[in-house]
Design a protein around this motif. Structure first.
Motif, PDB file in Angstrom:
ATOM      1  N   HIS A 221       0.788  -1.290   0.043  1.00  0.00           N
ATOM      2  CA  HIS A 221      -0.122   0.075   0.231  1.00  0.00           C
ATOM      3  C   HIS A 221       0.786   1.194  -0.056  1.00  0.00           C
ATOM      4  O   HIS A 221       0.380   2.242  -0.719  1.00  0.00           O
ATOM      5  CB  HIS A 221      -0.865   0.103   1.226  1.00  0.00           C
ATOM      6  CG  HIS A 221      -1.961   0.852   1.146  1.00  0.00           C
ATOM      7  ND1 HIS A 221      -2.862   1.248   2.337  1.00  0.00           N
ATOM      8  CD2 HIS A 221      -2.418   1.874   0.337  1.00  0.00           C
ATOM      9  CE1 HIS A 221      -3.511   2.130   1.793  1.00  0.00           C
ATOM     10  NE2 HIS A 221      -3.659   2.607   0.436  1.00  0.00           N
ATOM     11  N   ALA A 239      -6.400  -3.568  -4.375  1.00  0.00           N
ATOM     12  CA  ALA A 239      -6.058  -3.433  -3.013  1.00  0.00           C
ATOM     13  C   ALA A 239      -7.198  -3.540  -2.007  1.00  0.00           C
ATOM     14  O   ALA A 239      -7.231  -3.822  -0.687  1.00  0.00           O
ATOM     15  CB  ALA A 239      -5.450  -1.935  -2.823  1.00  0.00           C
ATOM     16  N   TYR A 243      -7.009  -6.190   1.102  1.00  0.00           N
ATOM     17  CA  TYR A 243      -6.974  -6.080   2.554  1.00  0.00           C
ATOM     18  C   TYR A 243      -8.048  -6.854   2.932  1.00  0.00           C
ATOM     19  O   TYR A 243      -7.858  -7.433   4.201  1.00  0.00           O
ATOM     20  CB  TYR A 243      -7.324  -4.563   2.700  1.00  0.00           C
ATOM     21  CG  TYR A 243      -6.171  -3.639   2.949  1.00  0.00           C
ATOM     22  CD1 TYR A 243      -5.307  -3.980   3.948  1.00  0.00           C
ATOM     23  CD2 TYR A 243      -5.935  -2.377   2.024  1.00  0.00           C
ATOM     24  CE1 TYR A 243      -3.843  -3.101   4.468  1.00  0.00           C
ATOM     25  CE2 TYR A 243      -4.571  -1.541   2.532  1.00  0.00           C
ATOM     26  CZ  TYR A 243      -4.013  -2.062   3.493  1.00  0.00           C
ATOM     27  OH  TYR A 243      -2.670  -1.306   3.631  1.00  0.00           O
TER      28      TYR A 243
END
Length: 701
Positions: A221, A239, A243
């Protein structure tokens, strides 16, 4: 997308007409038209259009052949692409970087490393081995096929590398579970001065799976933020999912909220998938509503399959599933195969049998029914106890020439077991052997179950011997078969053999073992297994083990021990455990304990009719008529009734089913006339001597 294809197709058709009218023989405009047609149609239909144009080219050149080859690769016709490459070589056309690039892309998509190796030799012969474009494509072939040593060798021998080369190797490591090596290569790529792009991060983020990678996700990130200006929305969407996969749902939401001005459908789907992945049913439903009402983004196939999976896997109520179904109909996606398959799976998981009608409506609405569609319906009928319907459906599958796989065979065999139709089960067994599924775990387990339930233990044992015994599935089924027939010693022998052969033990193994000891009255042996399961064998006790333990003590009349076992449970007992104890109370006439157990069942499963029926039967057996009347009144007030028992008989491969005082059978009049005749004969026989009985039987027959 469809409108764009239509526009391009119209433009290509106009150019085609102009070329035909002009009579131009130069291949250049024809090659341009061939490329235009390839882009104007979806991959599946572009190939026919491209081939038609190619056949009309007066003098096709190398560019024409390369364009046709590229059209085949884009359409996924990899076998034909290989034949086309051979035809090019046979005509003496030299392999160019474009030719090799297309052929290697085909080998990568088809996961064919042997073809990649042949193309590598062709690259050497053509003097193109050091060219970065075919070398990168060759590297991609080996990486996609999991041959990482070959991929790394090609990479190390490349005199020149570009971002595509690095990305192909990084993606190969990531896809095959070598995320640490992929990350090392990523850092090496940065040290070489190359800027990672969308494909670099997409490969790394797609490999994140589990909380153990959370720290690495945070590092990635940070890199995303560093290269933010050079990266697109694709990376941020990936992303969100990454996550979620490592358990950091709050970070997924933070990224989603941070791209409020540039979100697309994939962004919404990624966040929706994150909620469904974590089983947050209510939040996922609210998010879908917000997606439709506030954002102006229309849900697609992925959106609905995600939500339907929530209803299937996390036990959403019937109402919520129907609401989602209505939205599917409203948007016009009901006939789409993947959506309808998800709806079928959802309805078949609901406990109410009437939902099988809804499942069938979804099945009927399908434009294209695949194997999943058929198997979902068949499994649904089988699991809902609609065994006769399941077998009729299986027959329809066979008539429609649908490929019968292990799931279909397993469901059909289970339904044959439930109906106790051994002859039909044997016919399905012969189909299993012909299809080569006899050693499959699921199928062999179902065969063992069918023969065991029919009392044919020799047939069950033969199916067990034919099975692949490397997993515990066939062993467990065989243990259950012997357990149901009271052969506890044989079950013990099987268990010891599993230990000797180091077959992995699971929780089902111990359910079968304790069940065998319970049916044989071996309380001490069963008790020892309960006490040593976790410490000696490393298998923690589950709810079903406690239920088996309660049955073990209950059958032996040790109700106090059964109650103590329930009280020692580390979690709240479910209805199965309490019902097992209630059954033991009935057998041993312990009315006081039965009342106590029933009070728990009325809380855990207030609409389970069996509790009321068992309690009512116990009261009547003890002459407690007023208490029996109270139970029946409560049952009536709650709209519950005793589910009637059914009997089945198989006659000439046809299953006939009956319940008490049933008059639904088409030959009801004949059946009842035969019963009346048998009753009259029985009355006459009851007061006759042996010689008179023989005379009566011969006269009536």
């Amino acid at each position: 997308m469809r409108r764009r294809h239509q526009h391009l197709a119209l433009a290509a058709a106009k150019s085609h007409a102009a070329l035909l009218k002009s009579g131009v023989s130069s291949p250049t405009p024809w090659n341009q038209l061939l490329t235009a047609y390839s882009a104007a149609f979806p991959p599946g239909s572009s190939l026919a259009a491209a081939r038609r144009v190619f056949d009309e080219i007066p003098r096709p050149d190398a560019v024409s052949w390369n364009a046709l080859l590229a059209a085949h690769v884009t359409a996924g016709a990899h076998r034909d692409a290989c034949h086309l490459l051979r035809a090019m070589r046979a005509r003496g056309l030299a392999a160019s970087t474009f030719t090799l690039g297309s052929a290697l892309r085909s080998a990568a998509a088809a996961r064919c490393p042997a073809l990649g190796a042949q193309l590598q030799c062709l690259a050497f012969k053509s003097g193109l081995a050091d060219n970065v474009y075919p070398a990168s494509a060759l590297l991609d072939v080996y990486a996609k096929c999991g041959r990482m040593r070959d991929a790394r060798r090609v990479f190390d021998e490349m005199p020149e590398r570009n971002t595509v080369s690095w990305n192909a190797l990084i993606a190969g490591y990531a896809e095959h579970g070598k995320l640490a090596q992929a990350m090392e290569l990523f850092l090496e790529m940065e040290s070489e001065g190359l800027v990672p792009d969308d494909a670099t991060f997409a490969a790394l983020l797609g490999a994140i799976d589990g909380p153990s990678w959370c720290f690495l996700m945070q590092q990635l990130h940070g890199k995303i933020m560093k290269y933010g200006a050079a990266l697109g929305l694709v990376v941020l969407n990936a992303a969100i999912t990454a996550y979620s996969q490592c358990g950091a749902l709050a970070d997924s939401r933070r990224i989603f909220d941070g791209i409020w001005n540039s979100r697309d459908l994939i962004s919404w789907n990624a966040m929706l998938g994150a909620y469904t992945y974590h089983g947050m049913d209510d939040e996922a439903m609210r998010f879908l509503v917000r997606m439709m009402q506030e954002s102006g983004v229309q849900p697609d196939i992925y959106s609905f399959t995600s939500m339907i999976s929530v209803c299937s896997d996390h036990g959403c109520d019937d109402h919520r599933g129907r609401v989602i179904h209505s939205l599917v109909i409203k948007i016009g996606l009901e006939g789409v195969t993947s959506v309808s398959n998800a709806l079928i799976a959802m309805y078949t998981r609901f406990s109410d049998n009437c939902t099988m009608e809804d499942a069938y409506k979804c099945f009927s609405s399908l434009v294209l029914k695949d194997t999943i569609s058929w198997n979902s319906m068949l499994t649904g009928y089988s699991q809902h106890g609609l065994s006769a319907d399941a077998l009729r459906f299986f027959r329809c599958m066979r008539s429609a020439n649908i490929r019968t796989d292990e799931y279909a065979f397993s469901a059909a065999l289970r339904s044959s077991s439930d109906l106790a139709v051994l002859q039909l089960g044997r016919q399905i067994h012969s189909l299993v052997i012909q299809s080569g599924f006899a050693s499959n775990d699921f199928v062999s387990s179902s065969l063992i179950f069918m023969y065991s339930k029919s009392g044919i233990l020799d047939g069950a044992r033969q199916s067990f011997e034919d099975a692949d015994k490397s997993s515990s599935v066939p062993w467990n089924s065989m243990m259950f078969g012997y357990a149901q027939h009271g052969q506890a010693q044989t079950v013990t022998n099987l268990f010891n053999e599993m230990l000797e052969l180091m077959v992995p033990l699971d929780h089902v193994t111990f359910v079968g073992l304790i069940t065998a000891y319970s049916h044989a009255g071996l309380v001490d042996e069963g008790s020892e297994i309960l006490n040593t399961m976790e410490t000696r064998y490393g298998v923690p006790l589950r709810m079903e083990h406690y239920a088996c333990g309660v049955d073990l003590y209950g059958r032996a009349g040790q109700l106090d021990k059964a109650k103590e076992l329930i009280e020692s449970m580390p979690f709240e007992p479910n209805a199965m455990v309490w019902m097992t104890l209630l059954g033991a109370c009935r057998i041993h006439g312990n009315m006081e304990l039965a009342n106590n157990v029933a009070s728990h069942l009325f809380v855990v499963e207030p609409r389970e009719h069996s509790t009321y029926v068992l309690l009512s039967s116990m009261y009547s057996g003890l002459g407690m008529w007023s208490d029996r009347a109270i139970v029946q009144r409560v049952m009536k007030n709650r709209g519950l009734s005793k589910v009637p028992g059914w009997s089945w008989i198989e006659v000439k491969n046809e299953v006939h089913s009956f319940n008490a005082e049933d008059r639904l059978h088409p030959r009801t009049n004949e059946i009842y006339e035969m019963l009346r005749m048998l009753f009259r004969v029985a009355q006459r026989l009851s007061s006759c001597e042996d010689e008179e009985i023989l005379m009566i039987i011969s006269s009536d027959t």
